[in-house]
Write an enzyme that holds these catalytic residues in place. Structure first.
Site, PDB file in Angstrom:
ATOM      1  N   PRO A   1       2.599  -3.684   8.221  1.00 51.35           N
ATOM      2  CA  PRO A   1       3.617  -4.673   8.598  1.00 51.35           C
ATOM      3  C   PRO A   1       3.994  -5.584   7.426  1.00 51.35           C
ATOM      4  O   PRO A   1       5.034  -6.230   7.438  1.00 51.35           O
ATOM      5  CB  PRO A   1       2.934  -5.473   9.701  1.00 51.35           C
ATOM      6  CG  PRO A   1       1.843  -4.604  10.201  1.00 51.35           C
ATOM      7  CD  PRO A   1       1.385  -3.819   9.004  1.00 51.35           C
TER       8      PRO A   1
ATOM      9  N   GLU B   1      -7.990  -3.457  11.355  1.00 44.96           N
ATOM     10  CA  GLU B   1      -7.251  -4.652  10.898  1.00 44.96           C
ATOM     11  C   GLU B   1      -6.418  -4.341   9.664  1.00 44.96           C
ATOM     12  O   GLU B   1      -5.542  -5.105   9.270  1.00 44.96           O
ATOM     13  CB  GLU B   1      -8.225  -5.806  10.593  1.00 44.96           C
ATOM     14  CG  GLU B   1      -8.980  -6.304  11.806  1.00 44.96           C
ATOM     15  CD  GLU B   1      -8.015  -6.565  12.972  1.00 44.96           C
ATOM     16  OE1 GLU B   1      -8.226  -5.968  14.041  1.00 44.96           O
ATOM     17  OE2 GLU B   1      -7.029  -7.311  12.761  1.00 44.96           O
TER      18      GLU B   1
ATOM     19  N   ARG C   1      14.890  15.150   7.823  1.00 45.31           N
ATOM     20  CA  ARG C   1      16.212  15.470   8.380  1.00 45.31           C
ATOM     21  C   ARG C   1      17.293  15.501   7.306  1.00 45.31           C
ATOM     22  O   ARG C   1      18.331  16.135   7.463  1.00 45.31           O
ATOM     23  CB  ARG C   1      16.639  14.426   9.416  1.00 45.31           C
ATOM     24  CG  ARG C   1      15.716  14.261  10.572  1.00 45.31           C
ATOM     25  CD  ARG C   1      16.182  13.155  11.502  1.00 45.31           C
ATOM     26  NE  ARG C   1      17.273  13.631  12.361  1.00 45.31           N
ATOM     27  CZ  ARG C   1      18.550  13.394  12.125  1.00 45.31           C
ATOM     28  NH1 ARG C   1      18.893  12.673  11.083  1.00 45.31           N
ATOM     29  NH2 ARG C   1      19.490  13.859  12.936  1.00 45.31           N
TER      30      ARG C   1
ATOM     31  N   ASP D   1      25.226  10.834  10.671  1.00 46.19           N
ATOM     32  CA  ASP D   1      24.195  10.030  11.334  1.00 46.19           C
ATOM     33  C   ASP D   1      24.548   8.550  11.340  1.00 46.19           C
ATOM     34  O   ASP D   1      25.302   8.082  10.503  1.00 46.19           O
ATOM     35  CB  ASP D   1      22.872  10.162  10.549  1.00 46.19           C
ATOM     36  CG  ASP D   1      21.934  11.146  11.221  1.00 46.19           C
ATOM     37  OD1 ASP D   1      20.958  11.544  10.584  1.00 46.19           O
ATOM     38  OD2 ASP D   1      22.216  11.505  12.371  1.00 46.19           O
TER      39      ASP D   1
HETATM   40  C1  4FV Z   1       2.734  -0.721  10.675  1.00 51.02           C
HETATM   41  C2  4FV Z   1       4.073  -1.118  10.818  1.00 51.02           C
HETATM   42  C3  4FV Z   1       1.597  -1.223  11.449  1.00 51.02           C
HETATM   43  C4  4FV Z   1      -1.338  -2.572  11.127  1.00 51.02           C
HETATM   44  C5  4FV Z   1      -2.820  -2.515  11.189  1.00 51.02           C
HETATM   45  C6  4FV Z   1      -1.952  -0.306  11.504  1.00 51.02           C
HETATM   46  C7  4FV Z   1      -0.846  -1.298  11.692  1.00 51.02           C
HETATM   47  C8  4FV Z   1      -3.201  -1.084  11.342  1.00 51.02           C
HETATM   48  N1  4FV Z   1       2.693   0.211   9.706  1.00 51.02           N
HETATM   49  N2  4FV Z   1       4.813  -0.393   9.930  1.00 51.02           N
HETATM   50  N3  4FV Z   1       4.596  -2.014  11.661  1.00 51.02           N
HETATM   51  N4  4FV Z   1       0.365  -0.838  11.008  1.00 51.02           N
HETATM   52  O1  4FV Z   1       1.776  -1.959  12.411  1.00 51.02           O
HETATM   53  O2  4FV Z   1       3.971   0.396   9.280  1.00 51.02           O
HETATM   54  O3  4FV Z   1      -3.761  -0.724  10.136  1.00 51.02           O
END
Ligand code: 4FV
Length: 249
Positions: A89, A116, A155, A170
């Protein structure tokens, strides 16, 4: 194009990528997906890959050594400058522009976190590391994000889609949302398909579709219209769309 995915749950990804056009692209060797499990690079005898977070707090963190071992393995038979995408994130928001850029590469390594997250130093020491997020929400693992990226990129590789045009038309291709689509029956619950679409007049059909794409983008994603330099013709079409909406209301 070769995708190498570092994940503790390879089956989680293959389930979503072995079907449909992406599954076919694998069978036709247009793309190749290799899964590398960091657990095979765990240096302790119980093959654990996670540990308690320094500084305390809930949950576990994926250790650096298993990930660095897996990344080293992934890099073995591919050029050094291959991007290593860490899904989290905290990353830059993934979009169609980034998908197009990745689709021009021969190789892509994707690292799926769990728990985490991962030990930050893995990102610090990895050459060509890129952090990417698929959206402002928290998943229980990076696998879904990795498969979303592989799907969006694959794609765009010639041969993956039956008709190249599909990718060219698209959403977001020209940074506009897609126009509405219809198929038989011509009338559904007394709603008719827009007349122009059964007129056979392809200029009129293309103008109607562009007008719809402009109008819907203006209504739903004004940020995309802000960022876009509209031609005079597009300005007029958007104007027409808004007048039609006003007249309808
Ligand atoms: C995430 C997202 C995501 C965070 C902790 C996996 C999680 C655990 N990855 N975009 N939104 N990852 O939430 O790519 O490691």
């Amino acid at each position: 194009m070769k995708f190498k995915v570092i994940t503790l749950f390879p089956e989680n990804l293959s389930l979503s990528l072995d079907y449909g056009v992406i599954g076919k692209a694998q069978k036709e060797k247009i793309i190749e997906i290799e899964y590398i499990n960091p657990r095979n690079y765990s240096e302790n005898n119980n093959h654990s890959v996670d540990d308690k977070p320094y500084g305390g707090g809930p949950g576990m963190v994926i250790k650096a050594e298993p990930l660095l071992g897996a990344i080293e393995c992934a890099k073995q038979d591919i050029p050094e400058n291959c991007p290593v995408v860490f899904l989290s994130p905290q990353g830059a928001l993934f979009d169609q522009k980034q998908a197009r850029a990745f689709s021009k590469l021969n190789n892509l390594i994707l690292v799926s976190g769990r728990y985490e997250g991962i030990d930050e130093r893995v990102v610090d020491v990895t050459v060509n590391a890129i952090e990417i997020s698929i959206g402002n929400f928290v998943l229980s693992g990076g696998e879904i994000a990795a498969s979303a990226i592989i799907d969006a990129v694959a794609r765009l590789i010639p041969g993956t889609l039956g008709d190249e045009l599909s990718a060219l038309q698209d959403s977001f291709t020209d940074d506009l949302l897609d126009y509405p689509h219809y198929t038989r029956p011509k009338v559904l619950k007394s709603i008719s398909v827009p007349e122009v679409l059964v007129s056979g007049d392809h200029n009129a059909i293309n103008r109607w579709r562009l007008k719809q794409a402009l109008g819907r983008t203006f209504e739903r994603r004004p940020d995309l219209i802000e960022a876009k330099e509209l031609s005079d013709d597009e300005q007029n079409l958007l104007q027409e769309y808004q007048e039609e909406i006003e007249n309808k209301s």
